[in-house]
Design an enzyme around this catalytic site. Structure first.
Site, mmCIF file in Angstrom:
data_model
loop_
_atom_site.group_PDB
_atom_site.id
_atom_site.type_symbol
_atom_site.label_atom_id
_atom_site.label_comp_id
_atom_site.label_asym_id
_atom_site.label_seq_id
_atom_site.Cartn_x
_atom_site.Cartn_y
_atom_site.Cartn_z
ATOM 1 N N ASP A 48 7.850 -9.462 -32.299
ATOM 2 C CA ASP A 48 6.908 -10.522 -32.355
ATOM 3 C C ASP A 48 6.550 -11.115 -33.709
ATOM 4 O OD1 ASP A 48 6.303 -8.415 -30.154
ATOM 5 O OD2 ASP A 48 5.245 -10.108 -29.216
ATOM 6 N N GLU A 71 1.016 -17.500 -31.575
ATOM 7 C CA GLU A 71 0.310 -16.520 -30.834
ATOM 8 C C GLU A 71 -0.081 -15.417 -31.800
ATOM 9 O OE1 GLU A 71 2.085 -14.203 -27.780
ATOM 10 O OE2 GLU A 71 0.428 -12.889 -27.744
ATOM 11 N N ASP A 132 5.413 -18.924 -28.963
ATOM 12 C CA ASP A 132 5.126 -17.652 -28.519
ATOM 13 C C ASP A 132 6.369 -16.723 -28.856
ATOM 14 O OD1 ASP A 132 4.655 -15.120 -27.140
ATOM 15 O OD2 ASP A 132 3.681 -16.045 -25.206
ATOM 16 N N ILE A 134 7.399 -13.896 -28.547
ATOM 17 C CA ILE A 134 7.930 -12.935 -27.376
ATOM 18 C C ILE A 134 6.880 -13.093 -26.546
ATOM 19 C CG2 ILE A 134 8.483 -10.747 -26.554
ATOM 20 C CD1 ILE A 134 9.461 -9.745 -29.375
ATOM 21 N N HIS A 224 -2.125 -9.646 -14.906
ATOM 22 C CA HIS A 224 -1.847 -10.901 -15.373
ATOM 23 C C HIS A 224 -2.027 -11.943 -14.461
ATOM 24 C CE1 HIS A 224 0.720 -9.392 -19.145
ATOM 25 N NE2 HIS A 224 -0.533 -8.878 -19.016
ATOM 26 N N SER A 248 6.930 -12.986 -18.136
ATOM 27 C CA SER A 248 7.139 -14.377 -19.112
ATOM 28 C C SER A 248 7.474 -15.695 -18.606
ATOM 29 C CB SER A 248 8.257 -14.007 -20.256
ATOM 30 O OG SER A 248 9.641 -14.414 -19.549
ATOM 31 N N LYS A 251 10.055 -17.280 -15.692
ATOM 32 C CA LYS A 251 9.769 -17.795 -14.478
ATOM 33 C C LYS A 251 9.860 -19.345 -14.340
ATOM 34 C CE LYS A 251 5.721 -15.383 -14.222
ATOM 35 N NZ LYS A 251 5.875 -14.299 -15.396
ATOM 36 N N ARG A 265 0.496 -18.309 -10.395
ATOM 37 C CA ARG A 265 -0.218 -17.391 -11.171
ATOM 38 C C ARG A 265 -1.911 -17.367 -11.187
ATOM 39 N NH1 ARG A 265 1.515 -15.508 -16.030
ATOM 40 N NH2 ARG A 265 0.072 -14.952 -17.722
ATOM 41 N N ASP A 278 1.541 -20.045 -23.620
ATOM 42 C CA ASP A 278 2.257 -19.430 -22.229
ATOM 43 C C ASP A 278 2.848 -20.382 -21.438
ATOM 44 O OD1 ASP A 278 2.077 -16.722 -23.424
ATOM 45 O OD2 ASP A 278 -0.138 -16.639 -22.822
HETATM 46 N N1 LIG Z 1 -5.508 -10.922 -17.971
HETATM 47 C C1 LIG Z 1 -4.563 -11.862 -18.263
HETATM 48 N N2 LIG Z 1 -4.302 -12.870 -17.438
HETATM 49 C C2 LIG Z 1 -3.292 -13.575 -17.632
HETATM 50 N N3 LIG Z 1 -2.547 -13.633 -18.338
HETATM 51 C C3 LIG Z 1 -2.608 -12.639 -19.219
HETATM 52 C C4 LIG Z 1 -3.820 -11.710 -19.300
HETATM 53 N N4 LIG Z 1 -3.359 -10.785 -20.412
HETATM 54 C C5 LIG Z 1 -2.429 -11.059 -20.855
HETATM 55 N N5 LIG Z 1 -1.899 -12.157 -20.470
HETATM 56 C C6 LIG Z 1 -0.632 -12.863 -21.010
HETATM 57 O O1 LIG Z 1 0.245 -13.238 -19.806
HETATM 58 C C7 LIG Z 1 1.541 -13.509 -20.636
HETATM 59 C C8 LIG Z 1 2.752 -12.727 -19.846
HETATM 60 O O2 LIG Z 1 2.879 -13.268 -18.562
HETATM 61 P P1 LIG Z 1 3.396 -12.558 -17.581
HETATM 62 O O3 LIG Z 1 2.627 -11.356 -16.927
HETATM 63 O O4 LIG Z 1 3.802 -13.653 -16.560
HETATM 64 O O5 LIG Z 1 4.950 -12.330 -18.094
HETATM 65 C C9 LIG Z 1 1.547 -12.976 -22.060
HETATM 66 O O6 LIG Z 1 1.538 -14.129 -22.711
HETATM 67 C C10 LIG Z 1 0.172 -12.236 -22.133
HETATM 68 O O7 LIG Z 1 -0.530 -11.941 -23.228
HETATM 69 P P2 LIG Z 1 0.124 -11.320 -24.382
HETATM 70 O O8 LIG Z 1 1.024 -12.107 -25.046
HETATM 71 O O9 LIG Z 1 -1.233 -11.245 -25.427
HETATM 72 O O10 LIG Z 1 0.293 -9.882 -23.835
HETATM 73 MG MG LIG Z 2 3.001 -15.057 -23.777
HETATM 74 MG MG LIG Z 3 3.913 -13.168 -26.987
HETATM 75 MG MG LIG Z 4 1.386 -11.072 -26.900
#
Ligand SMILES: Nc1ncnc2c1ncn2[C@@H]1O[C@H](COP(=O)(O)O)[C@@H](O)[C@H]1OP(=O)(O)O
Ligand SMILES: [Mg+2]
Ligand SMILES: [Mg+2]
Ligand SMILES: [Mg+2]
Length: 341
Positions: A48, A71, A132, A134, A224, A248, A251, A265, A278
């Site tokens: 990352d 990020e 972002d 990763i 998420h 990610s 989708k 989502r 994101d």
């Molecule tokens: N509680 C949360 N609700 C929604 N998205 C979240 C939550 N916690 C982390 N994320 C973020 O969801 C994204 C991934 O989405 P998906 O589940 O669709 O792959 C990441 O960017 C992640 O952040 P992070 O990058 O800090 O891990």
């Molecule tokens: Mg992300």
């Molecule tokens: Mg990321």
């Molecule tokens: Mg992250």
């Protein structure tokens, strides 16, 4: 008339391609002590940090005045890791910068040292890049889907979006077939899918709503995105196919090329605010392929509020002909949830 953003688009593709190379390299060599946990309890790897350093140094070299919303926070790295990891990140970024990945690619952009900062606060005015490095770090660590994501935002509107998905099958029905996809869009000029090398560019156009094939794309991680709420919505729409779960912004790319039918989502609780990195490139790619991306009440996403999208009502993305039906089902699912509470 729409502006071409030709240079920005080429730079973004080149930066994402290099970062895809870097993250694939890191995955193949990742050692356990290269994964850290950030203050918000989410995982982050040297991949990352190195991919963000790589992309931001290319952006900074080409457009030194453009602010960057990234990020990752290098300050967090200084606190939580040692010199060995910092050196490794610089080494990985430098190695990816000079790789000969495509004829003319490196020579065209040239790279110089520069102090690129990714901590811009975002906002309504002017140009900014949004990274972002990763997206879907949990998917990356599982060897599944993740995405390298980059967008140019001007006056709160996404103008250029590029998503690189090194592990994404060209065809979801052939998981053992060819892998690695880039999704590219420029506002007003359509969206394309191509191989990570740039080969086989194909324009993307979402098929019209077809209840017989329609299904949801959603997060793997139930933390998420609420799987139970999306299941209720799915039932209300009489969808028979199981959801396609992947991590990610892959989708959004899949949706734009006709997989599934909608990206849903839904918030899992109070408090989490969605981040602009994101959704910025993914939402443009879907819009340029003929789709629509809004919150679950039908309001367009606002990329001019800062680093987040503000109060979180969930996000839905689908082809225009299915949007009203989807919003209707979301509203009914929410009424049902409220009545039970
Ligand atoms: N509680 C949360 N609700 C929604 N998205 C979240 C939550 N916690 C982390 N994320 C973020 O969801 C994204 C991934 O989405 P998906 O589940 O669709 O792959 C990441 O960017 C992640 O952040 P992070 O990058 O800090 O891990
Ligand atoms: Mg992300
Ligand atoms: Mg990321
Ligand atoms: Mg992250």
């Amino acid at each position: 008339m729409s502006i071409a953003y030709t240079t920005e688009k080429q730079l973004a593709i080149s930066a994402v391609r290099r970062a895809c190379y870097l993250t694939s390299q890191v995955f193949n060599k990742l050692v356990k002590n290269e994964t850290l946990t950030k203050g918000d309890k989410t995982p982050v790897t040297v991949g990352d940090y190195a991919a963000q350093a790589l992309i931001s140094s290319m952006l900074h070299h080409a457009y030194p005045e453009d602010p960057i919303v990234g990020e990752e926070d290098a300050a967090e790295l200084r606190v939580e890791s040692g010199k060995v990891q910092r050196d490794r990140i610089v080494e990985l970024a430098n190695e990816a910068l000079v790789q000969d990945l495509q004829e003319g690619d490196y020579a065209e952009w040239g790279i110089g040292p520069g102090k690129a900062q990714g901590n811009h606060e975002g906002g309504r005015n002017g140009r900014m890049w949004c990274i972002d490095p990763i997206d879907g770090t949990k998917g990356f660590l599982r060897g599944e889907q993740y995405a390298v994501c980059l967008a140019l935002i001007i006056d709160g509107e996404v103008k250029v979006g590029v998503i690189g998905c090194p592990n994404l099958p060209h065809d979801l029905s052939k998981p053992d077939g060819g892998k690695g996809c880039l999704f590219v869009a420029v506002r007003g000029q359509g969206a394309q899918q191509m191989a990570v090398s740039g080969a086989n560019p194909t324009p993307l156009s979402m098929p019209p709503y077809d209840p017989a094939t329609f299904s949801f794309l959603e997060s793997v991680e139930a933390a998420h995105s609420s799987h139970s709420t999306s299941e209720k919505i799915s039932k209300l729409m009489q969808i028979t196919h199981s959801p396609i779960r992947m991590d990610s912004q892959a989708k959004y790319g899949c949706l734009a090329r006709g997989d599934g039918g909608a990206y849903v989502r839904m918030p899992t609780g109070v408090g989490y605010k969605e981040k602009i990195w994101d959704h910025a490139p993914g939402s443009l790619i879907v819009e340029e392929a003929g789709g629509i991306v809004t919150n679950s009440q039908g309001v367009p996403l606002d990329f001019g509020l800062g680093r987040t999208l503000g109060e979180n009502f969930g996000i839905v993305a689908t082809v225009k002909s299915a949007h009203a039906k989807l919003l209707d089902a979301v509203a009914k699912a929410h009424e049902g949830e409220k009545a039970k509470a």
